[in-house]
Design a protein around this motif. Sequence first.
Motif, PDB file in Angstrom:
ATOM      1  N   GLU A   1       6.717   3.275 -10.767  1.00 53.05           N
ATOM      2  CA  GLU A   1       6.780   3.369  -9.305  1.00 53.05           C
ATOM      3  C   GLU A   1       5.407   3.420  -8.641  1.00 53.05           C
ATOM      4  O   GLU A   1       5.299   3.082  -7.475  1.00 53.05           O
ATOM      5  CB  GLU A   1       7.593   4.608  -8.890  1.00 53.05           C
ATOM      6  CG  GLU A   1       8.955   4.714  -9.529  1.00 53.05           C
ATOM      7  CD  GLU A   1       9.804   3.451  -9.435  1.00 53.05           C
ATOM      8  OE1 GLU A   1       9.712   2.715  -8.438  1.00 53.05           O
ATOM      9  OE2 GLU A   1      10.563   3.197 -10.391  1.00 53.05           O
TER      10      GLU A   1
ATOM     11  N   TRP B   1       3.162  10.346  -4.825  1.00 50.97           N
ATOM     12  CA  TRP B   1       3.928   9.529  -3.886  1.00 50.97           C
ATOM     13  C   TRP B   1       3.150   9.342  -2.584  1.00 50.97           C
ATOM     14  O   TRP B   1       3.046   8.239  -2.051  1.00 50.97           O
ATOM     15  CB  TRP B   1       5.270  10.208  -3.653  1.00 50.97           C
ATOM     16  CG  TRP B   1       6.301   9.397  -2.933  1.00 50.97           C
ATOM     17  CD1 TRP B   1       6.472   8.042  -2.959  1.00 50.97           C
ATOM     18  CD2 TRP B   1       7.320   9.901  -2.095  1.00 50.97           C
ATOM     19  NE1 TRP B   1       7.539   7.689  -2.192  1.00 50.97           N
ATOM     20  CE2 TRP B   1       8.082   8.812  -1.655  1.00 50.97           C
ATOM     21  CE3 TRP B   1       7.674  11.183  -1.674  1.00 50.97           C
ATOM     22  CZ2 TRP B   1       9.169   8.961  -0.796  1.00 50.97           C
ATOM     23  CZ3 TRP B   1       8.770  11.322  -0.835  1.00 50.97           C
ATOM     24  CH2 TRP B   1       9.497  10.226  -0.408  1.00 50.97           C
ATOM     25  N   LYS B   2       2.566  10.427  -2.062  1.00 48.36           N
ATOM     26  CA  LYS B   2       1.767  10.360  -0.834  1.00 48.36           C
ATOM     27  C   LYS B   2       0.552   9.453  -1.049  1.00 48.36           C
ATOM     28  O   LYS B   2       0.226   8.627  -0.190  1.00 48.36           O
ATOM     29  CB  LYS B   2       1.312  11.764  -0.426  1.00 48.36           C
ATOM     30  CG  LYS B   2       0.460  11.818   0.832  1.00 48.36           C
ATOM     31  CD  LYS B   2       0.084  13.263   1.155  1.00 48.36           C
ATOM     32  CE  LYS B   2      -0.769  13.363   2.378  1.00 48.36           C
ATOM     33  NZ  LYS B   2      -2.146  12.972   2.164  1.00 48.36           N
TER      34      LYS B   2
ATOM     35  N   LEU C   1       1.654   5.835  -0.932  1.00 49.42           N
ATOM     36  CA  LEU C   1       1.918   5.393   0.446  1.00 49.42           C
ATOM     37  C   LEU C   1       0.602   5.131   1.191  1.00 49.42           C
ATOM     38  O   LEU C   1       0.480   4.145   1.929  1.00 49.42           O
ATOM     39  CB  LEU C   1       2.765   6.437   1.187  1.00 49.42           C
ATOM     40  CG  LEU C   1       4.204   6.588   0.705  1.00 49.42           C
ATOM     41  CD1 LEU C   1       4.867   7.803   1.355  1.00 49.42           C
ATOM     42  CD2 LEU C   1       5.009   5.327   0.973  1.00 49.42           C
TER      43      LEU C   1
ATOM     44  N   GLU D   1      -0.787   1.490   2.661  1.00 54.99           N
ATOM     45  CA  GLU D   1      -1.211   1.349   4.060  1.00 54.99           C
ATOM     46  C   GLU D   1      -2.649   0.826   4.152  1.00 54.99           C
ATOM     47  O   GLU D   1      -2.946  -0.052   4.957  1.00 54.99           O
ATOM     48  CB  GLU D   1      -1.095   2.697   4.777  1.00 54.99           C
ATOM     49  CG  GLU D   1      -1.384   2.600   6.270  1.00 54.99           C
ATOM     50  CD  GLU D   1      -1.148   3.918   6.979  1.00 54.99           C
ATOM     51  OE1 GLU D   1      -1.915   4.201   7.915  1.00 54.99           O
ATOM     52  OE2 GLU D   1      -0.212   4.644   6.603  1.00 54.99           O
TER      53      GLU D   1
ATOM     54  N   SER E   1       6.095  -2.295  -3.053  1.00 50.05           N
ATOM     55  CA  SER E   1       7.305  -1.534  -2.782  1.00 50.05           C
ATOM     56  C   SER E   1       7.147  -0.109  -3.292  1.00 50.05           C
ATOM     57  O   SER E   1       7.046   0.114  -4.495  1.00 50.05           O
ATOM     58  CB  SER E   1       8.503  -2.216  -3.460  1.00 50.05           C
ATOM     59  OG  SER E   1       9.655  -1.444  -3.283  1.00 50.05           O
TER      60      SER E   1
ATOM     61  N   LEU F   1       9.199   3.306  -3.291  1.00 51.98           N
ATOM     62  CA  LEU F   1      10.567   3.754  -3.042  1.00 51.98           C
ATOM     63  C   LEU F   1      10.619   4.957  -2.112  1.00 51.98           C
ATOM     64  O   LEU F   1       9.739   5.818  -2.148  1.00 51.98           O
ATOM     65  CB  LEU F   1      11.248   4.116  -4.367  1.00 51.98           C
ATOM     66  CG  LEU F   1      11.439   3.009  -5.388  1.00 51.98           C
ATOM     67  CD1 LEU F   1      12.098   3.574  -6.645  1.00 51.98           C
ATOM     68  CD2 LEU F   1      12.264   1.870  -4.830  1.00 51.98           C
ATOM     69  N   GLU F   2      11.680   5.001  -1.316  1.00 56.19           N
ATOM     70  CA  GLU F   2      11.981   6.192  -0.516  1.00 56.19           C
ATOM     71  C   GLU F   2      12.583   7.232  -1.458  1.00 56.19           C
ATOM     72  O   GLU F   2      13.074   6.903  -2.535  1.00 56.19           O
ATOM     73  CB  GLU F   2      12.981   5.838   0.592  1.00 56.19           C
ATOM     74  CG  GLU F   2      12.467   4.815   1.583  1.00 56.19           C
ATOM     75  CD  GLU F   2      11.343   5.363   2.458  1.00 56.19           C
ATOM     76  OE1 GLU F   2      11.365   6.572   2.774  1.00 56.19           O
ATOM     77  OE2 GLU F   2      10.451   4.581   2.814  1.00 56.19           O
ATOM     78  N   ILE F   3      12.587   8.489  -1.043  1.00 55.62           N
ATOM     79  CA  ILE F   3      13.076   9.563  -1.912  1.00 55.62           C
ATOM     80  C   ILE F   3      14.531   9.318  -2.328  1.00 55.62           C
ATOM     81  O   ILE F   3      14.905   9.566  -3.475  1.00 55.62           O
ATOM     82  CB  ILE F   3      12.885  10.960  -1.266  1.00 55.62           C
ATOM     83  CG1 ILE F   3      13.133  12.074  -2.291  1.00 55.62           C
ATOM     84  CG2 ILE F   3      13.775  11.149  -0.052  1.00 55.62           C
ATOM     85  CD1 ILE F   3      12.068  12.213  -3.324  1.00 55.62           C
ATOM     86  N   GLU F   4      15.352   8.809  -1.415  1.00 51.59           N
ATOM     87  CA  GLU F   4      16.753   8.530  -1.751  1.00 51.59           C
ATOM     88  C   GLU F   4      16.847   7.468  -2.838  1.00 51.59           C
ATOM     89  O   GLU F   4      17.700   7.543  -3.719  1.00 51.59           O
ATOM     90  CB  GLU F   4      17.541   8.068  -0.514  1.00 51.59           C
ATOM     91  CG  GLU F   4      17.654   9.088   0.581  1.00 51.59           C
ATOM     92  CD  GLU F   4      16.457   9.103   1.524  1.00 51.59           C
ATOM     93  OE1 GLU F   4      15.590   8.179   1.458  1.00 51.59           O
ATOM     94  OE2 GLU F   4      16.353  10.053   2.317  1.00 51.59           O
ATOM     95  N   GLU F   5      15.963   6.476  -2.773  1.00 51.79           N
ATOM     96  CA  GLU F   5      15.957   5.417  -3.779  1.00 51.79           C
ATOM     97  C   GLU F   5      15.488   5.942  -5.135  1.00 51.79           C
ATOM     98  O   GLU F   5      15.995   5.524  -6.176  1.00 51.79           O
ATOM     99  CB  GLU F   5      15.061   4.261  -3.328  1.00 51.79           C
ATOM    100  CG  GLU F   5      15.559   3.549  -2.088  1.00 51.79           C
ATOM    101  CD  GLU F   5      14.525   2.590  -1.523  1.00 51.79           C
ATOM    102  OE1 GLU F   5      14.891   1.423  -1.291  1.00 51.79           O
ATOM    103  OE2 GLU F   5      13.371   3.014  -1.308  1.00 51.79           O
TER     104      GLU F   5
END
Length: 187
Positions: free
Chosen positions: A25, A73-74, A77, A81, A101, A103-107
Amino acid sequence: MKDKRLRNLRELCEMYLCSSFITEEIISAFKEHLAQKDIRRILSEKTGRELNSIYRDERAGNVFNAITLIRYWKAALEMKEELMNGAMSSFTKNSDSSDISILEIEEIIRKYGETIESISELDGEIEFDEAVENHFNVIYRVVEYYDKNPLPGNRMVKKQLLIELNDRPDIRERKNKMRIERMKQYG
């Protein structure tokens, strides 16, 4: 009495989850745009973790906590950007940073949900063989992952567990089946 191998099996699954998360990821998301050494260096700068810690999290089977996960994760992102805004240059001139890509937390929860659930349920298991049968798909993915990404030499107990899992007839049968399918596909 609970089989002592169950704790090692749960820990091995946790190690797999952490290692595959950072590899698949984070590192893989940027490998078309940045050299891997640069990805690790930037992650080190953005997370405040030493470069060796990044490498150990990726390769050595470290289990990291939720705070470290959020830091990675931060950082990912922010890296995306910066690449999109041109604040960080890609080493590939023709690359399109919009294809990165994260992923969002839900993904993330959806993608790794079965593994997360198995880790939770392994604590309640009593018998090793039954636990492997009950969580076979996850255990097989763990074995397959560590076949491709071997643990370092200092992880002897986990390496021995992987040898034991690889010697199981059900694991060998699945490996042979997958090998035959790949041969047919690429054949």
